[in-house]
Design a protein around this motif. Structure first.
Motif, PDB file in Angstrom:
ATOM      1  N   SER A 179      15.314   3.572   2.847  1.00 17.30           N
ATOM      2  CA  SER A 179      15.785   2.191   2.891  1.00 17.30           C
ATOM      3  C   SER A 179      14.712   1.266   3.450  1.00 17.30           C
ATOM      4  O   SER A 179      14.449   0.195   2.889  1.00 17.30           O
ATOM      5  CB  SER A 179      17.049   2.100   3.738  1.00 17.30           C
ATOM      6  N   LYS A 180      14.067   1.675   4.541  1.00 20.27           N
ATOM      7  CA  LYS A 180      13.017   0.852   5.139  1.00 20.27           C
ATOM      8  C   LYS A 180      11.835   0.676   4.186  1.00 20.27           C
ATOM      9  O   LYS A 180      11.251  -0.399   4.104  1.00 20.27           O
ATOM     10  CB  LYS A 180      12.536   1.471   6.456  1.00 20.27           C
ATOM     11  N   ILE A 181      11.491   1.729   3.458  1.00 18.55           N
ATOM     12  CA  ILE A 181      10.370   1.658   2.525  1.00 18.55           C
ATOM     13  C   ILE A 181      10.685   0.723   1.367  1.00 18.55           C
ATOM     14  O   ILE A 181       9.889  -0.146   1.024  1.00 18.55           O
ATOM     15  CB  ILE A 181       9.983   3.072   2.012  1.00 18.55           C
ATOM     16  N   ILE A 182      11.858   0.864   0.756  1.00 20.26           N
ATOM     17  CA  ILE A 182      12.147   0.031  -0.415  1.00 20.26           C
ATOM     18  C   ILE A 182      12.403  -1.427  -0.045  1.00 20.26           C
ATOM     19  O   ILE A 182      12.252  -2.312  -0.882  1.00 20.26           O
ATOM     20  CB  ILE A 182      13.289   0.582  -1.301  1.00 20.26           C
ATOM     21  N   ASN A 183      12.756  -1.678   1.206  1.00 21.29           N
ATOM     22  CA  ASN A 183      12.949  -3.048   1.664  1.00 21.29           C
ATOM     23  C   ASN A 183      11.696  -3.613   2.344  1.00 21.29           C
ATOM     24  O   ASN A 183      11.737  -4.642   2.982  1.00 21.29           O
ATOM     25  CB  ASN A 183      14.142  -3.128   2.628  1.00 21.29           C
ATOM     26  N   HIS A 184      10.589  -2.875   2.207  1.00 19.38           N
ATOM     27  CA  HIS A 184       9.275  -3.283   2.726  1.00 19.38           C
ATOM     28  C   HIS A 184       9.290  -3.523   4.234  1.00 19.38           C
ATOM     29  O   HIS A 184       8.559  -4.372   4.736  1.00 19.38           O
ATOM     30  CB  HIS A 184       8.742  -4.514   1.993  1.00 19.38           C
ATOM     31  N   LYS A 185      10.123  -2.796   4.962  1.00 15.70           N
ATOM     32  CA  LYS A 185      10.128  -2.893   6.422  1.00 15.70           C
ATOM     33  C   LYS A 185       9.173  -1.854   7.010  1.00 15.70           C
ATOM     34  O   LYS A 185       8.813  -1.938   8.162  1.00 15.70           O
ATOM     35  CB  LYS A 185      11.536  -2.696   6.971  1.00 15.70           C
ATOM     36  N   GLN A 186       8.825  -0.895   6.193  1.00 14.15           N
ATOM     37  CA  GLN A 186       7.781   0.062   6.523  1.00 14.15           C
ATOM     38  C   GLN A 186       6.959   0.229   5.274  1.00 14.15           C
ATOM     39  O   GLN A 186       7.454   0.042   4.171  1.00 14.15           O
ATOM     40  CB  GLN A 186       8.337   1.410   6.965  1.00 14.15           C
ATOM     41  N   ARG A 187       5.746   0.560   5.460  1.00 11.20           N
ATOM     42  CA  ARG A 187       4.793   0.738   4.381  1.00 11.20           C
ATOM     43  C   ARG A 187       5.490   0.868   3.075  1.00 11.20           C
ATOM     44  O   ARG A 187       5.283   0.383   2.083  1.00 11.20           O
ATOM     45  CB  ARG A 187       3.991   1.990   4.634  1.00 11.20           C
ATOM     46  N   ARG A 196       0.368   6.130  -2.603  1.00 12.44           N
ATOM     47  CA  ARG A 196       0.802   6.366  -3.984  1.00 12.44           C
ATOM     48  C   ARG A 196       2.256   6.861  -4.022  1.00 12.44           C
ATOM     49  O   ARG A 196       3.039   6.426  -4.850  1.00 12.44           O
ATOM     50  CB  ARG A 196      -0.117   7.366  -4.668  1.00 12.44           C
ATOM     51  N   GLU A 197       2.608   7.758  -3.104  1.00  9.02           N
ATOM     52  CA  GLU A 197       3.982   8.261  -3.056  1.00  9.02           C
ATOM     53  C   GLU A 197       4.966   7.149  -2.695  1.00  9.02           C
ATOM     54  O   GLU A 197       6.071   7.102  -3.231  1.00  9.02           O
ATOM     55  CB  GLU A 197       4.097   9.412  -2.053  1.00  9.02           C
ATOM     56  N   VAL A 198       4.560   6.263  -1.789  1.00  5.49           N
ATOM     57  CA  VAL A 198       5.412   5.129  -1.412  1.00  5.49           C
ATOM     58  C   VAL A 198       5.672   4.246  -2.624  1.00  5.49           C
ATOM     59  O   VAL A 198       6.815   3.861  -2.899  1.00  5.49           O
ATOM     60  CB  VAL A 198       4.782   4.317  -0.250  1.00  5.49           C
ATOM     61  N   GLU A 199       4.626   3.938  -3.379  1.00  2.64           N
ATOM     62  CA  GLU A 199       4.796   3.103  -4.576  1.00  2.64           C
ATOM     63  C   GLU A 199       5.667   3.802  -5.617  1.00  2.64           C
ATOM     64  O   GLU A 199       6.519   3.181  -6.248  1.00  2.64           O
ATOM     65  CB  GLU A 199       3.433   2.735  -5.174  1.00  2.64           C
ATOM     66  N   THR A 200       5.469   5.099  -5.799  1.00  4.34           N
ATOM     67  CA  THR A 200       6.278   5.872  -6.742  1.00  4.34           C
ATOM     68  C   THR A 200       7.736   5.860  -6.319  1.00  4.34           C
ATOM     69  O   THR A 200       8.633   5.636  -7.142  1.00  4.34           O
ATOM     70  CB  THR A 200       5.765   7.325  -6.829  1.00  4.34           C
ATOM     71  N   LEU A 201       7.978   6.075  -5.027  1.00  2.00           N
ATOM     72  CA  LEU A 201       9.349   6.062  -4.504  1.00  2.00           C
ATOM     73  C   LEU A 201      10.002   4.718  -4.781  1.00  2.00           C
ATOM     74  O   LEU A 201      11.126   4.664  -5.290  1.00  2.00           O
ATOM     75  CB  LEU A 201       9.315   6.356  -3.001  1.00  2.00           C
ATOM     76  N   ARG A 202       9.302   3.635  -4.463  1.00  2.63           N
ATOM     77  CA  ARG A 202       9.860   2.289  -4.696  1.00  2.63           C
ATOM     78  C   ARG A 202      10.198   2.083  -6.162  1.00  2.63           C
ATOM     79  O   ARG A 202      11.268   1.580  -6.502  1.00  2.63           O
ATOM     80  CB  ARG A 202       8.875   1.216  -4.235  1.00  2.63           C
TER      81      ARG A 202
END
Length: 62
Positions: free
Chosen positions: A54-62, A23-29
């Motif tokens: 950067s890795k999260i928003i570029n979908h390189k990590q969860r 949920r936090e990852v989606e919120t961050l994105r």
């Protein structure tokens, strides 16, 4: 086994080490993509590095 499959397996396998919930990852994105936060602000808010943001928003990590 192709590289993408191996990387996906490693990401799933290591979720127990995750500092952020799904949920936090989606919120961050959403916050970064909408312009509500910069990557730097997101890093500070979620207490992770700018590189991780950067890795999260570029979908390189969860």
């Amino acid at each position: 086994m192709n590289r993408k499959l191996v990387n996906k397996y490693l990401l799933v396998k290591n979720y127990w080490k995750a500092k952020l919930s799904n949920r936090e990852v989606e919120t961050l994105r959403q916050m970064v993509e909408s312009g509500e936060l910069t990557q730097k602000q997101a890093a500070e808010k979620f207490e992770i590095s700018k590189g991780q943001v950067s890795k999260i928003i570029n979908h390189k990590q969860r």
